[in-house]
Design an enzyme around this catalytic site. Sequence first.
Site, short mmCIF file in Angstrom:
data_model
loop_
_atom_site.label_atom_id
_atom_site.label_comp_id
_atom_site.label_asym_id
_atom_site.label_seq_id
_atom_site.Cartn_x
_atom_site.Cartn_y
_atom_site.Cartn_z
N TYR A 280 0.85 -1.20 0.00
CA TYR A 280 0.00 0.00 0.00
C TYR A 280 0.88 1.25 0.00
O TYR A 280 0.73 2.13 -0.85
CB TYR A 280 -0.91 0.01 1.22
CG TYR A 280 -1.61 1.33 1.45
CD1 TYR A 280 -1.17 2.21 2.42
CD2 TYR A 280 -2.67 1.71 0.64
CE1 TYR A 280 -1.79 3.45 2.61
CE2 TYR A 280 -3.30 2.92 0.82
CZ TYR A 280 -2.85 3.79 1.81
OH TYR A 280 -3.46 5.01 1.98
O1 LIG Z 1 -2.20 6.86 7.74
C1 LIG Z 1 -2.46 6.30 6.68
O2 LIG Z 1 -2.09 6.72 5.57
C2 LIG Z 1 -3.23 5.01 6.74
O3 LIG Z 1 -4.13 5.07 7.82
C3 LIG Z 1 -4.89 3.88 8.00
O4 LIG Z 1 -4.03 2.80 8.23
P1 LIG Z 1 -3.68 2.41 9.78
O5 LIG Z 1 -2.94 3.49 10.45
O6 LIG Z 1 -3.07 1.05 9.77
O7 LIG Z 1 -5.12 2.38 10.45
P2 LIG Z 1 -5.89 1.15 11.17
O8 LIG Z 1 -6.02 0.01 10.23
O9 LIG Z 1 -7.12 1.73 11.71
O10 LIG Z 1 -4.91 0.72 12.36
C4 LIG Z 1 -4.71 1.66 13.42
C5 LIG Z 1 -3.71 1.05 14.39
O11 LIG Z 1 -4.28 -0.10 14.98
C6 LIG Z 1 -3.37 -1.20 14.88
N1 LIG Z 1 -4.19 -2.41 14.79
C7 LIG Z 1 -4.91 -2.67 13.68
C8 LIG Z 1 -5.70 -3.79 13.63
C9 LIG Z 1 -5.75 -4.67 14.73
O12 LIG Z 1 -6.44 -5.70 14.73
N2 LIG Z 1 -5.02 -4.36 15.83
C10 LIG Z 1 -4.24 -3.26 15.91
O13 LIG Z 1 -3.61 -3.01 16.90
C11 LIG Z 1 -2.56 -0.92 13.64
O14 LIG Z 1 -1.32 -1.56 13.71
C12 LIG Z 1 -2.43 0.59 13.69
O15 LIG Z 1 -1.32 0.92 14.52
C13 LIG Z 1 -5.73 3.60 6.77
O16 LIG Z 1 -6.39 2.35 6.91
C14 LIG Z 1 -4.85 3.53 5.55
O17 LIG Z 1 -5.68 3.43 4.39
C15 LIG Z 1 -3.97 4.77 5.44
O18 LIG Z 1 -4.81 5.88 5.13
#
Ligand SMILES: O=C(O)[C@H]1O[C@H](OP(=O)(O)OP(=O)(O)OC[C@H]2O[C@@H](n3ccc(=O)[nH]c3=O)[C@H](O)[C@@H]2O)[C@H](O)[C@@H](O)[C@H]1O
Length: 433
Positions: free
Chosen positions: A241
């Site tokens: 991504y």
């Molecule tokens: O900033 C971005 O550009 C991206 O932001 C978002 O990605 P992320 O920051 O990964 O958001 P998100 O999935 O809500 O996980 C949030 C936290 O929970 C943790 N996480 C996640 C799943 C889980 O089961 N457990 C967990 O701890 C996980 O490790 C993370 O630390 C958008 O989806 C992406 O499209 C893009 O826009």
Amino acid sequence: MKMDKFNKTTSLRRVRQVQFLPCYQVTILTCLILIVFLFVFTLNHHSFPNTSTGRARSLLSSSSPEFNGGGQWEKLVRQSSTPRKVTGKTVLVTGAAGFVGSHCVLALKKRGDGVLGLDNFNSYYDPSLKRSRQAHLSKHGIFIVDADINDADLLKKLFEITPFTHILHLAAQAGVRYAIENPNSYIHSNIAGFVNLLEVAAKNTNPQPAIVWASSSSVYGLNTETPFSESDRTDRPASLYAATKKAGEEIAHTYNHIYGLSLTGLRFFTVYGPWGRPDMAYFFFTKAILDHGDITVFQAGDGDKEIARDFTYIDDVVHGCVGAIDTAEKSTGVPGGGQKHGPAQLRVYNLGNTSPVPVSRLVSILECLLGRSANKNTVRMPANGDVPYTHANVSLANQDFGYRPTTDLTTGLRKFVKWYVKYYSIQTKLVRY
Ligand SMILES: O=C(O)[C@H]1O[C@H](OP(=O)(O)OP(=O)(O)OC[C@H]2O[C@@H](n3ccc(=O)[nH]c3=O)[C@H](O)[C@@H]2O)[C@H](O)[C@@H](O)[C@H]1O
């Protein structure tokens, strides 16, 4: 009814006058009545379909692609993209039925811009949520074309109908972890789709629009120095991504250099809020807590370090998108993709909240707001493309278009949870936290 003398005389005179109107006056009167009738009829048929009528509303929220191209379809495209204010912009918003897209479309429309949406309503997450957003927007006279950004002919057709001044390109395959499952979806949307859009914008528009598009905080990849600044290295993406978003920034540079397209990339930092995405942690954590299900909180390092994100509330991000549009300079290319007139604007900005919060804290806030404990498991962050933390330096966006995030995570999640229980009709008492 007894008529007095005055009334009787007058009425007789009036009757006489009517009985002996010369032919030419009767003809003129008839023509005038016809003209008025035609004018009223035409007005009714050229004014924007009143979306309170079932048929118009069904057209606005039409899901069937066969509407692409017909007379009624063209009228909806034209009406939706016509600015209400003389100074209004005409913006094509891709990903308009998405989370950030739907909020931006509404903000632009409300301030008087002409806005046309485009979305392929794919099933990456529940399409009914996208359809609900579409129905919500249709009440504000916003039409969303059901199409894919890879459909060059459709894009060209839209630019034939409306000379868009701007494109807000938000259509993408989002989600860091899903790339492990379905890598081709990221190539289809974030690479091929973006290149197709830029090809049409560069060669099949007159004048060329200015383009603002969604990049991602994930381009900072494995960087350790925080907060992240736009000038930091971005050559160590941790997920496909992130790599496709980084590639997007390089592709933007190429189309800016060759064709003079004005391009502004916005690096969103974990955007959340009402009408959000079910694939994001804050959303499915909320569902799990309400359903008494399990949630898994990732830990960095050897499973002993908190993971944190610079969670950014949707309204702050919308202000950033609008600010970027309002400060975008015109493209300098010529129709057909010939030699550009001169250098064109090429920018990239962080849109974050400048205050990272541990995921465990996010869970605690949700537990307080929902008045329920989560069934929490803590595991070491899998090798799924996630990074330990993000943290935005937003001074450049603040300097160039006054971007200033104002919503803390508790406030934002309170608004999200309030929307969530209402949208899904969940009977639960929320806690004022
Ligand atoms: O900033 C971005 O550009 C991206 O932001 C978002 O990605 P992320 O920051 O990964 O958001 P998100 O999935 O809500 O996980 C949030 C936290 O929970 C943790 N996480 C996640 C799943 C889980 O089961 N457990 C967990 O701890 C996980 O490790 C993370 O630390 C958008 O989806 C992406 O499209 C893009 O826009």
